[in-house]
Design an enzyme around this catalytic site. Structure first.
Site, short mmCIF file in Angstrom:
data_model
loop_
_atom_site.label_atom_id
_atom_site.label_comp_id
_atom_site.label_asym_id
_atom_site.label_seq_id
_atom_site.Cartn_x
_atom_site.Cartn_y
_atom_site.Cartn_z
N ASP A 65 -13.45 10.81 5.01
CA ASP A 65 -14.55 11.77 4.79
C ASP A 65 -14.67 12.72 5.98
OD1 ASP A 65 -15.13 10.47 2.36
OD2 ASP A 65 -16.45 9.05 3.36
N ARG A 71 -10.74 4.84 -3.34
CA ARG A 71 -9.76 4.33 -2.37
C ARG A 71 -9.39 5.43 -1.39
NH1 ARG A 71 -7.87 -0.60 -4.01
NH2 ARG A 71 -8.52 -1.01 -6.13
N ILE A 72 -8.96 4.99 -0.23
CA ILE A 72 -8.48 5.95 0.76
C ILE A 72 -7.04 6.28 0.39
CG2 ILE A 72 -7.93 6.25 3.20
CD1 ILE A 72 -10.29 4.30 3.74
N ASN A 111 -12.28 16.55 -1.88
CA ASN A 111 -13.11 15.37 -2.18
C ASN A 111 -14.58 15.78 -2.28
OD1 ASN A 111 -13.64 12.52 -2.48
ND2 ASN A 111 -14.38 12.50 -0.36
N ASP A 113 -8.23 14.96 4.83
CA ASP A 113 -7.15 14.86 5.82
C ASP A 113 -6.91 13.38 6.10
OD1 ASP A 113 -9.16 14.04 7.49
OD2 ASP A 113 -9.16 15.83 8.74
N GLY A 126 -8.27 11.35 8.16
CA GLY A 126 -9.45 10.55 8.48
C GLY A 126 -10.19 10.17 7.20
N HIS A 161 -18.39 14.09 -1.68
CA HIS A 161 -18.99 12.93 -1.01
C HIS A 161 -20.52 13.06 -1.05
CE1 HIS A 161 -19.22 9.57 1.79
NE2 HIS A 161 -20.15 10.24 2.44
N ARG A 217 0.83 -1.20 0.00
CA ARG A 217 0.00 0.00 0.00
C ARG A 217 0.87 1.26 0.00
NH1 ARG A 217 -4.70 2.40 0.73
NH2 ARG A 217 -4.46 4.26 1.97
C1 GRF Z 1 -19.96 10.72 -6.44
O1 GRF Z 1 -21.28 10.60 -6.01
C2 GRF Z 1 -19.07 11.19 -5.32
O2 GRF Z 1 -19.74 11.90 -4.35
C3 GRF Z 1 -18.55 9.90 -4.74
O3 GRF Z 1 -18.41 9.05 -5.83
C4 GRF Z 1 -19.34 9.41 -6.84
C5 GRF Z 1 -18.56 9.51 -8.12
O4 GRF Z 1 -19.39 9.62 -9.23
N1 GRF Z 1 -17.33 10.13 -4.00
P1 GRF Z 1 -18.78 9.96 -10.66
O5 GRF Z 1 -17.72 8.90 -10.98
O6 GRF Z 1 -18.19 11.34 -10.62
O7 GRF Z 1 -19.94 9.87 -11.61
#
Ligand code: GRF
Length: 220
Positions: free
Chosen positions: A143, A89-90, A105, A139, A141, A107, A65
């Site tokens: 999300d 992936r993280i 990011n 960061d 953590g 989310h 990793r």
């Molecule tokens: C999105 O909903 C984002 O929030 C999450 O993964 C999804 C990616 O969608 N982290 P896409 O590949 O941009 O269509």
């Protein structure tokens, strides 16, 4: 000032496409210099179709990793800003430390609720009436970093995870390019890891700028 981005992807690439569309339409003062995937995926095909350099840095090609994390940092190189747009992936400590405060990011929930995978399914299982999307700094953590912008989405009684995710993504496609643009024009700065908006509303205009559910395609 135009900012340069590396975009990390794993999936469908709708957020990547939204960024490219906003850039082409003049609504996002950025240039995507490199799209990096952890696997072959539709997002990578979008990059290539739109003449953006695309690369794969796959964990299976690295002994550990840590080695993969190092290869990812090498691929990102000196990109000033990095957007994780559906990167499944993280990212490891090496990437987080090197790019801290410049890693963004998106989310599909209103963080800190529903971290990790399947956030729309988690929202439905929890019975919440409102969910949404969050654009945040990455960061160490999961999300977990400072929130840059959010937009709310109603959870409907007949939603399943796919229908809710689709409506959340409509907001993502507005909020993510808007955050990048806000950084490019100095509206949003990151100081000592904390976001600071120039406008006194703290960027609330951006969350209102996202399309409302009423604008959604009624056939969906
Ligand atoms: C999105 O909903 C984002 O929030 C999450 O993964 C999804 C990616 O969608 N982290 P896409 O590949 O941009 O269509």
């Amino acid at each position: 000032m135009t900012i340069e981005l590396a975009v990390l992807v794993s999936g469908r690439g709708s957020n990547l496409a939204a960024l490219l569309d906003a850039i082409d339409a003049g609504g996002c003062d950025a240039r995507i210099t490199h799209v990096i995937a952890d696997r072959d995926c539709p997002a990578l095909a979008i990059a290539r179709a739109r003449a953006v350099r695309g690369s794969i840095v796959a964990p299976r090609d690295h002994a550990s990793r840590e080695a993969w994390d190092g290869a990812l940092a090498d691929a990102i190189g000196d990109a000033p800003w990095i957007v994780l747009a559906g990167f499944a992936r993280i990212v490891g400590a090496r990437v987080v430390e090197r790019y801290e405060g410049r890693l963004i990011n998106v989310h599909p929930s209103l963080l800190p609720a529903f971290v990790g995978r399947d956030a729309p399914a988690q929202a439905i299982a929890a019975g919440v009436r409102i969910s949404g999307c969050t654009v945040h700094l990455v960061d160490r953590g999961v999300d977990d970093g400072a929130i840059l912008a959010q937009a709310a989405v109603e959870v409907r009684a007949d939603d399943d995870p796919a229908s809710l995710h689709a409506r959340i993504q409509r907001r993502e496609h507005v909020v993510l390019p808007a955050v990048v643009h806000a950084i490019a024009c100095g509206e949003l700065t990151i100081e000592a890891g904390r976001p600071r908006w120039r406008d006194p509303s703290g960027g609330a205009w951006l969350e209102r700028a996202a399309p409302s559910d009423e604008d959604a395609d009624p056939t969906r």
